[in-house]
Motif scaffolding. Structure first.
Motif, PDB file in Angstrom:
ATOM      1  N   THR A 162       0.844  -1.188   0.000  1.00  0.00           N
ATOM      2  CA  THR A 162       0.000   0.000   0.000  1.00  0.00           C
ATOM      3  C   THR A 162       0.885   1.245   0.000  1.00  0.00           C
ATOM      4  O   THR A 162       1.992   1.241   0.536  1.00  0.00           O
ATOM      5  CB  THR A 162      -0.920   0.026   1.225  1.00  0.00           C
ATOM      6  OG1 THR A 162      -0.120  -0.049   2.411  1.00  0.00           O
ATOM      7  CG2 THR A 162      -1.888  -1.140   1.208  1.00  0.00           C
ATOM      8  N   ASP A 163       0.393   2.318  -0.629  1.00  0.00           N
ATOM      9  CA  ASP A 163       1.173   3.547  -0.728  1.00  0.00           C
ATOM     10  C   ASP A 163       1.015   4.381   0.535  1.00  0.00           C
ATOM     11  O   ASP A 163       0.495   3.909   1.549  1.00  0.00           O
ATOM     12  CB  ASP A 163       0.769   4.337  -1.980  1.00  0.00           C
ATOM     13  CG  ASP A 163      -0.698   4.761  -1.956  1.00  0.00           C
ATOM     14  OD1 ASP A 163      -1.301   4.801  -0.855  1.00  0.00           O
ATOM     15  OD2 ASP A 163      -1.255   5.059  -3.028  1.00  0.00           O
ATOM     16  N   GLY A 164       1.476   5.627   0.471  1.00  0.00           N
ATOM     17  CA  GLY A 164       1.425   6.499   1.632  1.00  0.00           C
ATOM     18  C   GLY A 164       0.028   6.801   2.127  1.00  0.00           C
ATOM     19  O   GLY A 164      -0.159   7.220   3.261  1.00  0.00           O
ATOM     20  N   VAL A 453       4.585   7.200  -9.071  1.00  0.00           N
ATOM     21  CA  VAL A 453       4.747   8.643  -8.865  1.00  0.00           C
ATOM     22  C   VAL A 453       3.689   9.139  -7.884  1.00  0.00           C
ATOM     23  O   VAL A 453       2.493   8.925  -8.089  1.00  0.00           O
ATOM     24  CB  VAL A 453       4.638   9.423 -10.193  1.00  0.00           C
ATOM     25  CG1 VAL A 453       4.809  10.927  -9.940  1.00  0.00           C
ATOM     26  CG2 VAL A 453       5.679   8.948 -11.183  1.00  0.00           C
ATOM     27  N   PHE A 454       4.161   9.805  -6.823  1.00  0.00           N
ATOM     28  CA  PHE A 454       3.290  10.348  -5.788  1.00  0.00           C
ATOM     29  C   PHE A 454       3.620  11.825  -5.593  1.00  0.00           C
ATOM     30  O   PHE A 454       4.788  12.198  -5.503  1.00  0.00           O
ATOM     31  CB  PHE A 454       3.466   9.588  -4.474  1.00  0.00           C
ATOM     32  CG  PHE A 454       3.318   8.106  -4.603  1.00  0.00           C
ATOM     33  CD1 PHE A 454       2.082   7.501  -4.481  1.00  0.00           C
ATOM     34  CD2 PHE A 454       4.432   7.314  -4.858  1.00  0.00           C
ATOM     35  CE1 PHE A 454       1.949   6.130  -4.612  1.00  0.00           C
ATOM     36  CE2 PHE A 454       4.308   5.947  -4.982  1.00  0.00           C
ATOM     37  CZ  PHE A 454       3.069   5.350  -4.866  1.00  0.00           C
ATOM     38  N   LYS A 489       5.234  24.313  -0.863  1.00  0.00           N
ATOM     39  CA  LYS A 489       6.151  23.202  -1.101  1.00  0.00           C
ATOM     40  C   LYS A 489       5.487  22.144  -1.966  1.00  0.00           C
ATOM     41  O   LYS A 489       4.340  21.763  -1.724  1.00  0.00           O
ATOM     42  CB  LYS A 489       6.600  22.568   0.228  1.00  0.00           C
ATOM     43  CG  LYS A 489       7.622  21.451   0.058  1.00  0.00           C
ATOM     44  CD  LYS A 489       8.110  20.945   1.411  1.00  0.00           C
ATOM     45  CE  LYS A 489       9.163  19.858   1.263  1.00  0.00           C
ATOM     46  NZ  LYS A 489       9.670  19.379   2.581  1.00  0.00           N
ATOM     47  N   GLU A 490       6.224  21.691  -2.976  1.00  0.00           N
ATOM     48  CA  GLU A 490       5.791  20.584  -3.818  1.00  0.00           C
ATOM     49  C   GLU A 490       6.855  19.501  -3.751  1.00  0.00           C
ATOM     50  O   GLU A 490       8.029  19.734  -4.068  1.00  0.00           O
ATOM     51  CB  GLU A 490       5.597  21.037  -5.263  1.00  0.00           C
ATOM     52  CG  GLU A 490       5.443  19.903  -6.281  1.00  0.00           C
ATOM     53  CD  GLU A 490       4.205  19.045  -6.087  1.00  0.00           C
ATOM     54  OE1 GLU A 490       4.188  17.912  -6.599  1.00  0.00           O
ATOM     55  OE2 GLU A 490       3.243  19.519  -5.428  1.00  0.00           O
ATOM     56  N   ASP A 491       6.442  18.317  -3.300  1.00  0.00           N
ATOM     57  CA  ASP A 491       7.357  17.180  -3.182  1.00  0.00           C
ATOM     58  C   ASP A 491       6.824  16.036  -4.033  1.00  0.00           C
ATOM     59  O   ASP A 491       5.645  15.675  -3.942  1.00  0.00           O
ATOM     60  CB  ASP A 491       7.471  16.737  -1.720  1.00  0.00           C
ATOM     61  CG  ASP A 491       8.445  15.582  -1.543  1.00  0.00           C
ATOM     62  OD1 ASP A 491       9.647  15.844  -1.430  1.00  0.00           O
ATOM     63  OD2 ASP A 491       8.000  14.413  -1.524  1.00  0.00           O
ATOM     64  N   VAL A 492       7.707  15.472  -4.862  1.00  0.00           N
ATOM     65  CA  VAL A 492       7.336  14.356  -5.733  1.00  0.00           C
ATOM     66  C   VAL A 492       8.204  13.155  -5.376  1.00  0.00           C
ATOM     67  O   VAL A 492       9.431  13.263  -5.305  1.00  0.00           O
ATOM     68  CB  VAL A 492       7.524  14.709  -7.227  1.00  0.00           C
ATOM     69  CG1 VAL A 492       7.204  13.503  -8.104  1.00  0.00           C
ATOM     70  CG2 VAL A 492       6.631  15.891  -7.601  1.00  0.00           C
ATOM     71  N   LEU A 493       7.539  12.025  -5.138  1.00  0.00           N
ATOM     72  CA  LEU A 493       8.236  10.772  -4.841  1.00  0.00           C
ATOM     73  C   LEU A 493       8.124   9.857  -6.054  1.00  0.00           C
ATOM     74  O   LEU A 493       7.025   9.599  -6.556  1.00  0.00           O
ATOM     75  CB  LEU A 493       7.616  10.103  -3.611  1.00  0.00           C
ATOM     76  CG  LEU A 493       8.102   8.680  -3.297  1.00  0.00           C
ATOM     77  CD1 LEU A 493       9.590   8.683  -2.959  1.00  0.00           C
ATOM     78  CD2 LEU A 493       7.290   8.085  -2.147  1.00  0.00           C
ATOM     79  N   PHE A 494       9.275   9.349  -6.505  1.00  0.00           N
ATOM     80  CA  PHE A 494       9.323   8.451  -7.670  1.00  0.00           C
ATOM     81  C   PHE A 494       9.940   7.128  -7.234  1.00  0.00           C
ATOM     82  O   PHE A 494      11.049   7.092  -6.691  1.00  0.00           O
ATOM     83  CB  PHE A 494      10.151   9.076  -8.794  1.00  0.00           C
ATOM     84  CG  PHE A 494      10.319   8.182  -9.998  1.00  0.00           C
ATOM     85  CD1 PHE A 494       9.227   7.868 -10.791  1.00  0.00           C
ATOM     86  CD2 PHE A 494      11.555   7.652 -10.316  1.00  0.00           C
ATOM     87  CE1 PHE A 494       9.366   7.046 -11.897  1.00  0.00           C
ATOM     88  CE2 PHE A 494      11.709   6.832 -11.414  1.00  0.00           C
ATOM     89  CZ  PHE A 494      10.608   6.523 -12.212  1.00  0.00           C
ATOM     90  N   ALA A 504      12.031  14.686  -5.138  1.00  0.00           N
ATOM     91  CA  ALA A 504      12.438  15.936  -5.773  1.00  0.00           C
ATOM     92  C   ALA A 504      11.379  16.982  -5.469  1.00  0.00           C
ATOM     93  O   ALA A 504      10.189  16.653  -5.357  1.00  0.00           O
ATOM     94  CB  ALA A 504      12.609  15.758  -7.282  1.00  0.00           C
ATOM     95  N   GLY A 505      11.803  18.232  -5.336  1.00  0.00           N
ATOM     96  CA  GLY A 505      10.796  19.223  -5.017  1.00  0.00           C
ATOM     97  C   GLY A 505      11.327  20.633  -5.003  1.00  0.00           C
ATOM     98  O   GLY A 505      12.517  20.898  -5.216  1.00  0.00           O
ATOM     99  N   ILE A 506      10.405  21.549  -4.721  1.00  0.00           N
ATOM    100  CA  ILE A 506      10.684  22.973  -4.629  1.00  0.00           C
ATOM    101  C   ILE A 506       9.973  23.510  -3.405  1.00  0.00           C
ATOM    102  O   ILE A 506       8.887  23.044  -3.039  1.00  0.00           O
ATOM    103  CB  ILE A 506      10.232  23.702  -5.913  1.00  0.00           C
ATOM    104  CG1 ILE A 506      10.603  25.180  -5.839  1.00  0.00           C
ATOM    105  CG2 ILE A 506       8.727  23.521  -6.146  1.00  0.00           C
ATOM    106  CD1 ILE A 506      10.360  25.917  -7.154  1.00  0.00           C
ATOM    107  N   GLU A 507      10.590  24.498  -2.756  1.00  0.00           N
ATOM    108  CA  GLU A 507      10.028  25.071  -1.531  1.00  0.00           C
ATOM    109  C   GLU A 507      10.320  26.561  -1.497  1.00  0.00           C
ATOM    110  O   GLU A 507      11.423  26.995  -1.830  1.00  0.00           O
ATOM    111  CB  GLU A 507      10.626  24.378  -0.305  1.00  0.00           C
ATOM    112  CG  GLU A 507      10.109  24.874   1.020  1.00  0.00           C
ATOM    113  CD  GLU A 507      10.699  24.104   2.190  1.00  0.00           C
ATOM    114  OE1 GLU A 507      10.518  24.547   3.344  1.00  0.00           O
ATOM    115  OE2 GLU A 507      11.358  23.056   1.956  1.00  0.00           O
TER     116      GLU A 507
END
Length: 893
Positions: A162-164, A453-454, A489-494, A504-507
């Motif tokens: 299961t994912d987050g 991708v999350f 904040k944008e956070d991407v989990l691959f 990876a992300g930007i804040e």
């Protein structure tokens, strides 16, 4: 999945190995379950060098000297017992008979552990194509989704995690399948599925019941301290928080982490906490991603976090991944509950000092949920126990309020909106007082873009307002300041690359301190009003972090964070002759910047590296290195921060604080993970550390740079941790030896402290010891205790006097040459629980606690005053200095 015993070949060496641990190693290597009672193995050891031998041969050799034997059951498991018992009570015939009984029960559908389930509609049934099954796994009691559960489709050899958000997707052909759902800390559940078409599948798991009928929920493996990729990371869930000794009848996040190695406080009546010799402003604290600038209520006696609302707490004090930045010492990430979509739940407590109530309920069943909770304190009476008369006539109270709404967005997304508000008030007799407020909000959008991708997008804000007042006399005043923050904040989990987890992300962080204002307290006051504009700052960051397994034993985390900071106007920057800002008289010019105009900027790269090497299944070594920049500083001329202290942004004169953090640790578990041990060493060096001149004027000062000093800092230490996790008596011992040092030798201004030599910082406490214990007298009665010891804090005081024109003048020592008396304290509590069995919906408990059992008068500070005879004497001030009893009634249903 266990392999046939006949095919298990093992190479292993034992040298006086504990027999139970040797069996654990054999299970790990062979994947064959071994069943036995731990009591049979106590005090037994084994030796031998086995090269590519069968499991049966190895067991025969190591068990025989101890009159132990075994039988092979169904060629897939082994039962070990004393030889005399094995022949009498554990005979092969007995198990063969039980096996025949089980087969008969299965044939007659008596197996209650297997659930028959039909998914989809027969109207769209097709025997050739696969159907998409969307599902989610829940905690049946709490209603929370479970990330990290595994759905095993046994007939197809599939394992889907299961994912987050606790969700999963699987494609199954029409017809019958056998599925098994597993989660650490939960009962395994087995299904016989009849797939007729596409469907949604809701799975509910019961928390696993221990021998004492306790509910133990774990979000990680039992040996996670050894196998986790990062050093210095601690995760606590509500169950673990409740098992820690309570403070004044209530579990508390900050009080709990203060029992861990490397974390300390400057004492009673102080806010925040210190990590590895760092100041409280060097800790990044978040609640649902929103920044927290003051983590304490009631001058440090409670934390702002409502224990009933907490879902999980994660503390990073060693390795800090690239996803986090802006503070050089630690990260405390507090996540709140709020995704209960199924049933009403109520938690609360009523105590002598404070009461609390929290409610979780679905607004739209299966789609929308609401969490709402609050606390109120009425703790003035606690001050009546103090020895000081002025303290007895003081007042101390607070309230806080949480609300959170969670909305499911289809099958793959959630939107969570939360808000928090608190107010604190403290008055010291009729002499002075403080009040402070905090409001924060967060909007979190989590989206599963694809199987690999999350996305997590957050928009947060916070507002902290502080005030100090003096109510009486013609000089009565109210002094106010504060800070506002907005963060995107944008956070991407691959996870699409095998053995890699990439973030990876930007804040973007905007800090907007409130103006500093001084106002008359009332009409009798003659104080002249004052308004001072404080500096602003904007911090932006891009980051990339990859956690990956190079081999089965070697794991890495490598990250890079790029930060860019600038100070926007309005601002006025003074220019000093030859750059000497030691005195305002050296000002030769000034530059004025309009609103939004860039005043100055800083940028830098922050590498983050971590390594974990598994020595064997029970032990590992971990190394880490972090570089971090900090652009915001708490300005306070006291060791114990006060609510009126304010936040100063980096500007022309206050450069960013930069730290390089190094740590290394050895982690080892014993007796099948019943005991955890670790030893870590760390070193931190810092540049542009802020310190103070003697007797600085910090408030209402438009040229603060003339009162502050900039220098270097370093801290280092060793941390030892021993924890017993199970049994009637459990607990832990943590010990830290550490040093925190500062050096001020400024070539620009010529200013030095202690002749430019290293000196102890105000947070230097070399020895820190915590001993925590829980004694479960029976299923419902628990006695707990917490003993803590700290070396006294450094201080500067007069070491001699001299006579000047018949006046006695004190001569002060070198900075921080003396120390307060050592701090130590013992707290105890006794808890009586009812309805503890997991089948009981209503549960309640009474907790009787005593803070400071032997009435230690620990020094909050030492001050000096002139006595009769014109000599200066030192006096110790204890904030509490006595026993504080408390009774709290807690309930949940």
């Amino acid at each position: 999945m266990a392999q046939p015993i006949d095919s298990a070949r093992i190479t292993v060496r034992f040298d006086h190995e504990n027999l139970q641990e040797a069996l654990s190693i054999l299970m790990e290597k062979s994947r064959i379950p071994l069943f036995y009672k731990s009591a049979w193995m106590n005090g037994l050891n084994c030796s031998g060098n086995f090269e590519d031998q069968s499991l049966v041969a190895i067991l025969t050799e190591i068990l025989a000297p101890h009159a132990l034997s075994f039988i092979v059951y169904h060629n897939s498991a082994i039962i070990i017992a004393p030889s005399n018992l094995l022949s009498r009570e554990f005979s092969l015939e007995y198990y063969q008979m039980k096996d025949r009984q089980n087969q008969y029960r299965q044939e007659m559908n008596y197996n209650t552990n297997v659930e028959n389930l039909q998914l989809g509609s027969s109207g769209v049934m097709s025997g050739s194509e696969g159907y998409l099954i969307n599902g989610a796994v829940y905690d049946k009691l709490e209603g929370q989704r479970l990330s990290g559960a595994t759905i095993m489709i046994k007939d197809q050899d599939l394992a889907i995690p299961t994912d987050g958000n606790g969700e999963f997707v699987v494609t199954l052909t029409s017809g019958y399948h056998v599925a098994e759902v597993r989660m650490v800390g939960y009962d395994t559940k087995t299904f016989t599925l009849n797939i007729l078409g596409p469907a949604e599948w809701k799975i509910e798991l019961l928390p696993e019941a221990t021998e004492l009928d306790e509910v133990m929920v774990r979000s990680s493996a039992e040996n996670n301290n050894v196998t986790a990729a990062f050093a210095g990371v601690t995760t606590l869930n509500p169950v673990e928080l409740r098992e820690m000794p309570v403070f004044l009848g209530e579990p508390d996040v900050i009080k709990s982490i203060l029992t861990l190695p490397g974390i300390s406080s400057v004492g009673e009546g102080s806010s925040g906490y210190n990590v590895r010799g760092g100041n409280i402003d060097q800790n990044l604290i978040m609640q649902d991603n929103a920044l927290v600038f003051n983590s304490s209520h009631a001058m440090g006696f409670f934390s702002i976090f409502n224990p009933d609302a907490i879902k999980e707490v994660t503390l990073y004090k060693g390795h800090i991944p690239a996803q986090y930045g802006g503070r050089v010492s630690s990260v405390l990430d507090v996540q709140l509950k709020g995704n209960n979509y199924e049933s009403l739940k109520v938690n609360g407590g009523v105590g002598f000092l404070a009461s609390r109530l929290m409610l979780e309920t679905p607004l739209v069943n299966g789609k929308t949920s609401l969490l709402i909770g609050g606390r109120v304190a009425y703790s003035d009476w606690i001050l009546r126990f103090a020895q000081n008369r002025d303290v007895q006539q003081s007042s101390l109270d607070f309230f806080d309020f949480n609300v959170k709404i969670s909305q499911r967005l289809g099958d793959n997304g959630t939107l969570e909106v939360s808000a928090y508000n608190s107010h604190d008030y403290f008055s010291y007799s009729d002499q002075f007082g403080y009040y402070w407020d905090m409001i924060n909000f967060s909007v979190l959008w989590n989206q599963t873009v694809s199987k690999t991708v999350f996305s997590a997008l957050s928009v947060t804000g916070s507002r902290t307002s502080n005030a100090s007042f003096q109510p009486s006399g013609i000089d009565g005043f109210t002094l106010q300041n504060g800070v506002n923050n907005f963060k995107l904040k944008e956070d991407v989990l691959f996870t699409g690359i095998a053995k890699h987890s990439i973030n990876a992300g930007i804040e973007v962080n905007a800090y907007i301190p409130e103006d500093e204002t001084l106002r008359p307290f009332n009409g009798e006051s003659t104080v002249i009003p004052f308004d001072g504009v404080k500096d602003r700052g904007v911090e932006s960051a891009l980051y990339l972090n990859d956690q990956f397994d190079l081999t089965d034993r070697l794991s890495f985390s490598a990250g890079l964070r790029y930060v860019y900071y600038y100070q926007p106007g309005p601002a006025k920057v003074f220019e000093y002759e030859n750059g000497d800002r030691s005195d305002f008289d050296n000002v030769i010019d000034s530059a004025t910047f309009s609103s939004g105009e860039k005043v100055i900027s800083y940028n830098g790269l922050e590498p983050r590296l971590s390594l974990r090497y598994m020595i064997d299944v029970r032990s590992s070594i971990k190394l880490s290195y972090n570089r971090i920049n900090q652009f915001i500083h708490l300005i306070s001329n006291t060791t114990a921060a006060l609510p009126i202290d304010y936040w100063q942004m980096s500007n022309t004169w206050f450069k960013p604080l930069t730290a390089d953090n190094y740590s290394a640790g050895y982690f080892r578990n014993f007796r099948l993970n019943q005991w955890e041990t670790s030893a870590e060493v760390y070193y931190r060096n810092m540049q542009n550390l802020v310190d103070y001149k003697d007797f600085p004027q910090l408030f209402l000062n438009p040229h603060l740079e003339t009162e502050l000093l900039s220098g270097d800092g370093k801290s280092y230490g060793i941390e030892v941790f021993v924890k017993k996790k199970t049994g009637k008596f459990n607990g832990w011992l943590s010990y830290t030896f550490s040093r925190s040092l500062v050096m001020i030798d400024n070539p620009e201004t010529g200013e030095k402290v202690n002749s430019g030599a290293w000196y102890a910082s105000k947070l230097d406490q070399p020895h820190n010891l915590n001993l925590v214990g829980n004694l479960h007298l029976n299923k419902t009665n628990t006695f707990s205790f917490n003993f803590t010891f700290n070396t006294g804090r450094p201080l500067t005081g007069p070491d001699s006097n001299y006579n000047l024109y018949d006046y006695i003048v004190p001569n002060y020592s070198a900075r921080n040459e003396f120390r307060l008396p050592n701090y130590h304290r013992l707290d105890v509590s006794y808890t009586i629980e009812r309805g503890k069995l997991r089948t009981n919906r209503f549960k309640d408990s009474f907790t009787i606690s005593i803070y400071n059992l032997y009435a230690r008068k620990n020094a909050y500070s030492v001050y000096f005053r002139r006595d009769v005879g014109n000599t200066f004497g030192g006096y110790k001030l204890a904030v509490i200095g006595t026993i504080i009893p408390s009774i709290t009634y807690n309930f949940q249903f």
